[in-house]
Each structure stands twice: as C-alpha cells, then as structure tokens.
Design a protein around this motif. Sequence first.
Motif, PDB file in Angstrom:
ATOM      1  N   TYR A  96       0.818  -1.220   0.000  1.00 54.14           N
ATOM      2  CA  TYR A  96       0.000   0.000   0.000  1.00 54.14           C
ATOM      3  C   TYR A  96       0.856   1.276   0.000  1.00 54.14           C
ATOM      4  O   TYR A  96       0.714   2.158   0.843  1.00 54.14           O
ATOM      5  CB  TYR A  96      -0.968   0.018   1.195  1.00 54.14           C
ATOM      6  CG  TYR A  96      -1.703  -1.279   1.385  1.00 54.14           C
ATOM      7  CD1 TYR A  96      -2.614  -1.723   0.437  1.00 54.14           C
ATOM      8  CD2 TYR A  96      -1.473  -2.065   2.505  1.00 54.14           C
ATOM      9  CE1 TYR A  96      -3.286  -2.922   0.606  1.00 54.14           C
ATOM     10  CE2 TYR A  96      -2.138  -3.256   2.682  1.00 54.14           C
ATOM     11  CZ  TYR A  96      -3.034  -3.685   1.731  1.00 54.14           C
ATOM     12  OH  TYR A  96      -3.691  -4.870   1.899  1.00 54.14           O
ATOM     13  N   ILE A  97       1.709   1.395  -0.964  1.00 58.49           N
ATOM     14  CA  ILE A  97       2.624   2.541  -1.051  1.00 58.49           C
ATOM     15  C   ILE A  97       1.851   3.845  -1.265  1.00 58.49           C
ATOM     16  O   ILE A  97       2.137   4.858  -0.625  1.00 58.49           O
ATOM     17  CB  ILE A  97       3.667   2.314  -2.164  1.00 58.49           C
ATOM     18  CG1 ILE A  97       4.554   1.143  -1.783  1.00 58.49           C
ATOM     19  CG2 ILE A  97       4.492   3.581  -2.403  1.00 58.49           C
ATOM     20  CD1 ILE A  97       5.486   0.682  -2.866  1.00 58.49           C
ATOM     21  N   PHE A  98       0.843   3.822  -2.128  1.00 58.85           N
ATOM     22  CA  PHE A  98       0.058   5.032  -2.383  1.00 58.85           C
ATOM     23  C   PHE A  98      -0.732   5.432  -1.133  1.00 58.85           C
ATOM     24  O   PHE A  98      -0.825   6.623  -0.799  1.00 58.85           O
ATOM     25  CB  PHE A  98      -0.885   4.819  -3.572  1.00 58.85           C
ATOM     26  CG  PHE A  98      -1.637   6.038  -3.975  1.00 58.85           C
ATOM     27  CD1 PHE A  98      -0.964   7.191  -4.376  1.00 58.85           C
ATOM     28  CD2 PHE A  98      -3.025   6.059  -3.969  1.00 58.85           C
ATOM     29  CE1 PHE A  98      -1.661   8.322  -4.756  1.00 58.85           C
ATOM     30  CE2 PHE A  98      -3.725   7.189  -4.343  1.00 58.85           C
ATOM     31  CZ  PHE A  98      -3.037   8.327  -4.741  1.00 58.85           C
ATOM     32  N   LEU A  99      -1.268   4.464  -0.421  1.00 55.36           N
ATOM     33  CA  LEU A  99      -1.988   4.740   0.829  1.00 55.36           C
ATOM     34  C   LEU A  99      -1.048   5.380   1.855  1.00 55.36           C
ATOM     35  O   LEU A  99      -1.415   6.353   2.525  1.00 55.36           O
ATOM     36  CB  LEU A  99      -2.592   3.450   1.399  1.00 55.36           C
ATOM     37  CG  LEU A  99      -3.320   3.574   2.739  1.00 55.36           C
ATOM     38  CD1 LEU A  99      -4.511   4.500   2.623  1.00 55.36           C
ATOM     39  CD2 LEU A  99      -3.750   2.200   3.223  1.00 55.36           C
ATOM     40  N   ASN A 100       0.175   4.864   1.972  1.00 57.03           N
ATOM     41  CA  ASN A 100       1.160   5.454   2.882  1.00 57.03           C
ATOM     42  C   ASN A 100       1.482   6.892   2.493  1.00 57.03           C
ATOM     43  O   ASN A 100       1.633   7.751   3.361  1.00 57.03           O
ATOM     44  CB  ASN A 100       2.442   4.617   2.905  1.00 57.03           C
ATOM     45  CG  ASN A 100       2.286   3.377   3.748  1.00 57.03           C
ATOM     46  OD1 ASN A 100       1.633   3.417   4.775  1.00 57.03           O
ATOM     47  ND2 ASN A 100       2.884   2.287   3.305  1.00 57.03           N
ATOM     48  N   LEU A 101       1.599   7.163   1.200  1.00 56.79           N
ATOM     49  CA  LEU A 101       1.860   8.525   0.735  1.00 56.79           C
ATOM     50  C   LEU A 101       0.710   9.455   1.123  1.00 56.79           C
ATOM     51  O   LEU A 101       0.934  10.562   1.611  1.00 56.79           O
ATOM     52  CB  LEU A 101       2.072   8.530  -0.781  1.00 56.79           C
ATOM     53  CG  LEU A 101       2.219   9.909  -1.422  1.00 56.79           C
ATOM     54  CD1 LEU A 101       3.512  10.571  -0.957  1.00 56.79           C
ATOM     55  CD2 LEU A 101       2.171   9.797  -2.929  1.00 56.79           C
ATOM     56  N   MET A 102      -0.518   9.008   0.920  1.00 60.35           N
ATOM     57  CA  MET A 102      -1.685   9.837   1.262  1.00 60.35           C
ATOM     58  C   MET A 102      -1.766  10.072   2.779  1.00 60.35           C
ATOM     59  O   MET A 102      -2.063  11.181   3.229  1.00 60.35           O
ATOM     60  CB  MET A 102      -2.971   9.202   0.735  1.00 60.35           C
ATOM     61  CG  MET A 102      -3.066   9.315  -0.769  1.00 60.35           C
ATOM     62  SD  MET A 102      -4.628   8.878  -1.559  1.00 60.35           S
ATOM     63  CE  MET A 102      -5.625   8.149  -0.349  1.00 60.35           C
ATOM     64  N   LEU A 103      -1.494   9.027   3.578  1.00 58.38           N
ATOM     65  CA  LEU A 103      -1.524   9.179   5.031  1.00 58.38           C
ATOM     66  C   LEU A 103      -0.449  10.162   5.501  1.00 58.38           C
ATOM     67  O   LEU A 103      -0.687  10.982   6.390  1.00 58.38           O
ATOM     68  CB  LEU A 103      -1.344   7.828   5.724  1.00 58.38           C
ATOM     69  CG  LEU A 103      -2.507   6.845   5.591  1.00 58.38           C
ATOM     70  CD1 LEU A 103      -2.136   5.504   6.197  1.00 58.38           C
ATOM     71  CD2 LEU A 103      -3.757   7.400   6.237  1.00 58.38           C
ATOM     72  N   SER A 104       0.718  10.091   4.905  1.00 56.27           N
ATOM     73  CA  SER A 104       1.790  11.026   5.262  1.00 56.27           C
ATOM     74  C   SER A 104       1.413  12.453   4.898  1.00 56.27           C
ATOM     75  O   SER A 104       1.688  13.398   5.648  1.00 56.27           O
ATOM     76  CB  SER A 104       3.080  10.645   4.555  1.00 56.27           C
ATOM     77  OG  SER A 104       3.511   9.382   4.976  1.00 56.27           O
ATOM     78  N   THR A 105       0.781  12.627   3.751  1.00 61.16           N
ATOM     79  CA  THR A 105       0.354  13.954   3.318  1.00 61.16           C
ATOM     80  C   THR A 105      -0.701  14.514   4.257  1.00 61.16           C
ATOM     81  O   THR A 105      -0.629  15.677   4.666  1.00 61.16           O
ATOM     82  CB  THR A 105      -0.184  13.907   1.872  1.00 61.16           C
ATOM     83  OG1 THR A 105       0.824  13.357   1.019  1.00 61.16           O
ATOM     84  CG2 THR A 105      -0.594  15.282   1.397  1.00 61.16           C
ATOM     85  N   VAL A 106      -1.684  13.691   4.618  1.00 59.00           N
ATOM     86  CA  VAL A 106      -2.730  14.136   5.543  1.00 59.00           C
ATOM     87  C   VAL A 106      -2.114  14.517   6.886  1.00 59.00           C
ATOM     88  O   VAL A 106      -2.449  15.559   7.473  1.00 59.00           O
ATOM     89  CB  VAL A 106      -3.811  13.039   5.719  1.00 59.00           C
ATOM     90  CG1 VAL A 106      -4.716  13.338   6.894  1.00 59.00           C
ATOM     91  CG2 VAL A 106      -4.630  12.890   4.453  1.00 59.00           C
TER      92      VAL A 106
END
Length: 183
Positions: A100-110
């Motif tokens: 879930y690399i994209f999910l991790n990116l979105m969580l980091s951004t949030v």
Amino acid sequence: MSKPPLNELAQQLLGKPAAQLDPEERRVLETIEAGTLVSRDAGDVADERESFGDRLSDRVAAIGGSWGFIIGFSLVLVGWMLLNSDVLSHFGMAFDPYPYIFLNLMLSTVAAIQAPVIMMSQNRQASKDRLAASLDFETNLRAEIEILRLHHKLDVAVVERLQALEAKIDALGDGGISSPRSR
C-alpha cells in the motif's frame, strides 16, 4: 460632583501616574471615569478578532480530534486495504496492492497538513486563554478598586458621624446642662 480625570484616578486608586498604567489598568480606570461596565465575554471578544483561517483551523481540529473522525478514517483504511488486497486483486485491477505505497503517501500527506493546522488551533486556544485571563484581571481589578472606594466612603461617613456626635456632646456640655459627674 465632577469626576476626576484619569491621571488623578490613577494616582488616587493605583498610586501611580497614568503614563505608567498597563493597558488593562488604563481600561479599568477609563470605565470607572465613564461610569460603564468593564466585564466582557472572552469568547465574544475572541470571535470578533478571528479570521477565516482561525475558524478553519478550529473546525479541522474539532473534526480531526473526534472519535467520529477516527472511526470513519479507520473504516476507510480497512476498506482501502480490503479493496486492494482481495476484491480488485482478484480481478487483476488492484491500483495499490500490498504494501500500500500510495496509501502510505496519502496518510503522510494528511498527517503533514493536519499537524500544523491542529497546532494553529492550539495556539489560538492559548491566545483565547490569555485574553480570558486579561479580561478576568480587569474585572477583578475593577471589583477591588470599587471595594476600596466603598471602604473609603464608609470611613468618611463614620468619621463625619463621629464628629457630629462629638459636636452635639460638646454643645450639651457647654449649654449649662450638668453631667452626672459634676453633681
């Protein structure tokens, strides 16, 4: 009876010239001079001063710091993982498979956006607390000054009453009426 000017009030009530007054002390003396109330609601004063960004940061902090947000966000995360692990990967259409690399990116951004917004809200709350403390100080100072003024008025009234009684006693003694001691 005319009201004394601010400098006279400052010297009489606080023992210092008007030039040395703190802003809170000056406001209290100005309200005494004008005969108006000093107490104000800290929430109303803070609301008058807030900007759109202040209201937005408070709203984001209120939503981001609630159980509803935590539960809803957890459901979205679990749904995302189930969708990409089981449902879409079964058809070969998973757009963010495990890990879930994209999910991790979105969580980091949030998290990167949400943390400063929450800090802004906390800073604003601290500012509200300082404002409330300042307004409380003004109210307490006004009450203390008014109590001192009442004490002074009572002291003056008592002294005047005692002087009047003393004058009556002296008048009775001078008027030829003998006291029990002189008999």
